[in-house]
Design an enzyme around this catalytic site. Structure first.
Site, PDB file in Angstrom:
ATOM      1  N   GLU A 336       0.737  -1.266  -0.081  1.00  0.00           N
ATOM      2  CA  GLU A 336       0.002   0.150   0.203  1.00  0.00           C
ATOM      3  C   GLU A 336       0.722   1.253  -0.078  1.00  0.00           C
ATOM      4  O   GLU A 336       1.706   1.150   0.694  1.00  0.00           O
ATOM      5  CB  GLU A 336      -0.818  -0.008   1.150  1.00  0.00           C
ATOM      6  CG  GLU A 336      -0.434  -0.052   2.535  1.00  0.00           C
ATOM      7  CD  GLU A 336      -1.622  -0.262   3.621  1.00  0.00           C
ATOM      8  OE1 GLU A 336      -2.507  -0.983   3.348  1.00  0.00           O
ATOM      9  OE2 GLU A 336      -1.418   0.279   4.645  1.00  0.00           O
ATOM     10  N   CYS A 337       0.455   2.481  -0.968  1.00  0.00           N
ATOM     11  CA  CYS A 337       1.045   3.609  -0.935  1.00  0.00           C
ATOM     12  C   CYS A 337       2.712   3.395  -1.198  1.00  0.00           C
ATOM     13  O   CYS A 337       2.943   2.810  -2.217  1.00  0.00           O
ATOM     14  CB  CYS A 337       0.735   4.518   0.043  1.00  0.00           C
ATOM     15  SG  CYS A 337       0.844   6.242  -0.441  1.00  0.00           S
ATOM     16  N   GLY A 338       3.460   3.694  -0.170  1.00  0.00           N
ATOM     17  CA  GLY A 338       4.808   3.533  -0.552  1.00  0.00           C
ATOM     18  C   GLY A 338       5.464   2.320  -0.708  1.00  0.00           C
ATOM     19  O   GLY A 338       6.535   2.127  -1.453  1.00  0.00           O
ATOM     20  N   MET A 341       5.000   1.657  -4.396  1.00  0.00           N
ATOM     21  CA  MET A 341       5.819   2.733  -5.170  1.00  0.00           C
ATOM     22  C   MET A 341       7.319   1.778  -5.320  1.00  0.00           C
ATOM     23  O   MET A 341       7.839   1.813  -6.544  1.00  0.00           O
ATOM     24  CB  MET A 341       5.990   3.866  -4.481  1.00  0.00           C
ATOM     25  CG  MET A 341       4.953   4.821  -4.496  1.00  0.00           C
ATOM     26  SD  MET A 341       4.915   6.280  -3.091  1.00  0.00           S
ATOM     27  CE  MET A 341       6.418   7.138  -3.825  1.00  0.00           C
ATOM     28  N   SER A 430      -1.910  -0.744  -4.131  1.00  0.00           N
ATOM     29  CA  SER A 430      -2.941   0.541  -4.183  1.00  0.00           C
ATOM     30  C   SER A 430      -2.220   1.669  -3.544  1.00  0.00           C
ATOM     31  O   SER A 430      -1.327   1.337  -2.438  1.00  0.00           O
ATOM     32  CB  SER A 430      -4.363   0.250  -3.656  1.00  0.00           C
ATOM     33  OG  SER A 430      -5.043   1.373  -3.901  1.00  0.00           O
TER      34      SER A 430
END
Length: 453
Positions: A336-338, A341, A430
């Protein structure tokens, strides 16, 4: 019914010093041997690091929408059973958001202590205090603390502007560390900030020294001089919930490896608690420093600051290979998120330079100079809805299949709107930050556990 003194520390806006005052108050009473539990209103990952250090106790979020009323009630009751004092730090301004910190205070009858940055005002301080207290009828009220006050004379001017003298909880002067003002150190702030919020307490060598300096300053105020007996004026009844919903053991017998280090640190304590309640064995590892994953059935890569550690991420080819082998074996990975990434091929940083990442997901992320998304979100996974939020400064461009999208509370999912849920093999990823207790069934789907229809 359990009764315990409680305060909700709020402000007219962000940046007034809520976190500093909350952490200082927690540290002050903890140093005196009192048991303090601190909560954070809203979906914030960074402020709780400071409150954990200050209180020595787990810090959970309270949000009437994300948690739900029953979850908030249960957490407050459990804290009241074991505590001498409960502190809740608000979010943004007192009446900002829906639900707001004021909504939480009214719902649980917790008195509000308003913190106001009074560095550039005098008589207007009284008008602000009056407005905060009376804007919404029925708001429980404790008083107002003036922050960043320049002198004793300045404090007198602020106090004289109050319509009700009993509102005065004191003036917190500009805090100093040793012989040097903290404003001259570490980003010109007692608790320094960067693009996603406060720098986490564990990233500074002198974090506890900073909290002690703030607690010492607060000890000079009427608020800081209150005894445990004095605090009883703010005692609140926290009834035990009429019923509790058992968390299904959908991850029984499974080991979930959770990334946790400087780059991957956006972890709700309640999420780890939820995994354990679901029967999982939780193991922490460092995606930055460990060469291989621990022996596990599933991986959770949480958010954080991968953009600050791109060289270390790219250099850790052992972890890259271990994650790739984990996915090749069909084992679940929720990022999730970072965390997401770091799985992309590359990142374009704010200065325009590009850096490689782990390459488990096709595409790239690009850092933006302004906030790309912010706010509460919900995500439907396998027919179950997770609640949470989104908060990021980057955008993604990927050819990975999008299997779902988030929506704002009480809104339907719209095509090409909301945060994408990518699925590539056994990877789900996500920008969405999930509050696991809102749907253990959805979490089980993401982490490969049993499923309930």
């Amino acid at each position: 019914m359990t009764r315990c003194p409680a305060l909700l520390i709020a402000a007219p806006a962000s940046g007034q010093g809520k976190t500093t005052v909350t952490a200082a108050l927690a540290r002050l009473h903890t140093r005196q041997g009192r048991r303090v539990r601190v909560f954070k209103c809203g979906p914030d990952f960074l402020d709780p690091h400071w409150h954990l250090l200050a209180s020595g106790a787990p810090v959970h979020q309270l949000d009437l929408w994300m948690n739900g009323e029953a979850d908030c009630a249960q957490r407050l009751h459990d804290a009241a059973v074991e505590s001498d004092l409960i502190l809740i730090e608000g979010v943004m301004g007192l009446f900002d958001g829906s639900p707001s910190a004021a909504d939480l205070a009214r719902h649980f009858a917790v008195p509000v202590l308003a913190v106001v940055d009074a560095s550039a005002m005098a008589g207007t301080f009284g008008a602000l205090a009056y407005g905060l207290r009376h804007y919404r009828p029925g708001l429980p009220w404790a008083g107002v603390l003036a922050n960043r006050v320049g002198s004793a004379r300045h404090a007198d001017m602020l106090r004289d502007g109050l319509q009700d003298a009993d509102d005065w909880m004191g003036a917190l002067m500009r805090v100093q560390l040793g012989n040097a003002p903290l404003a001259a150190k570490a980003g010109a702030a007692l608790l320094p900030e960067r693009h996603l919020g406060l720098v986490a307490a564990h990233e500074l060598d002198d974090s506890l020294q900073r909290l002690d300096a703030a607690a010492d300053a607060l000890a000079a105020t009427p608020l800081g001089q209150m005894t445990l007996e004095d605090l009883q004026r703010w005692a609140v009844d926290f009834p035990a919930p009429a019923s509790t919903v058992a968390v299904p053991a959908l991850l029984a017998g499974r080991t979930v490896a959770v990334g946790r280090d400087a780059a991957f640190c956006f972890i709700y304590a309640a999420n780890v608690q939820c995994l354990e309640q679901m029967g999982a064995s939780v193991m922490f590892f460092s995606p930055l420093h460990d060469a291989v994953l621990p022996d596990c059935d599933a991986v959770w890569l949480p958010g954080g600051y991968p953009e600050l550690y791109t060289a270390k991420i790219a250099a850790n080819t052992g972890m890259q290979a271990s994650l790739r082998a984990h996915v090749a074996a069909g084992k679940p990975l929720w990022a999730e998120c970072g965390g997401m990434m770091a799985l992309f091929d590359s990142i374009t940083l704010a200065d325009g330079s590009a850096a490689p990442l782990w390459g488990l997901l096709p595409g790239r992320v690009t850092m933006q100079k302004r906030l790309a998304a912010l706010g509460p979100q919900q995500l439907t996974v396998a027919g179950h809805t997770l609640r949470g939020h989104t908060f990021h400064y980057s955008t993604s461009d990927s050819s990975a299949p999008v299997v779902s999208r988030t929506a704002r509370p009480h809104e339907a999912v719209a095509p090409d709107a909301g945060e994408a849920l990518y699925q590539q093999g056994s990877i789900h990823a996500s920008y969405f930050h999930a509050w696991f207790p809102s749907s253990p069934e959805a979490v089980a789907h993401l982490l490969g556990g049993q499923s309930k229809a």
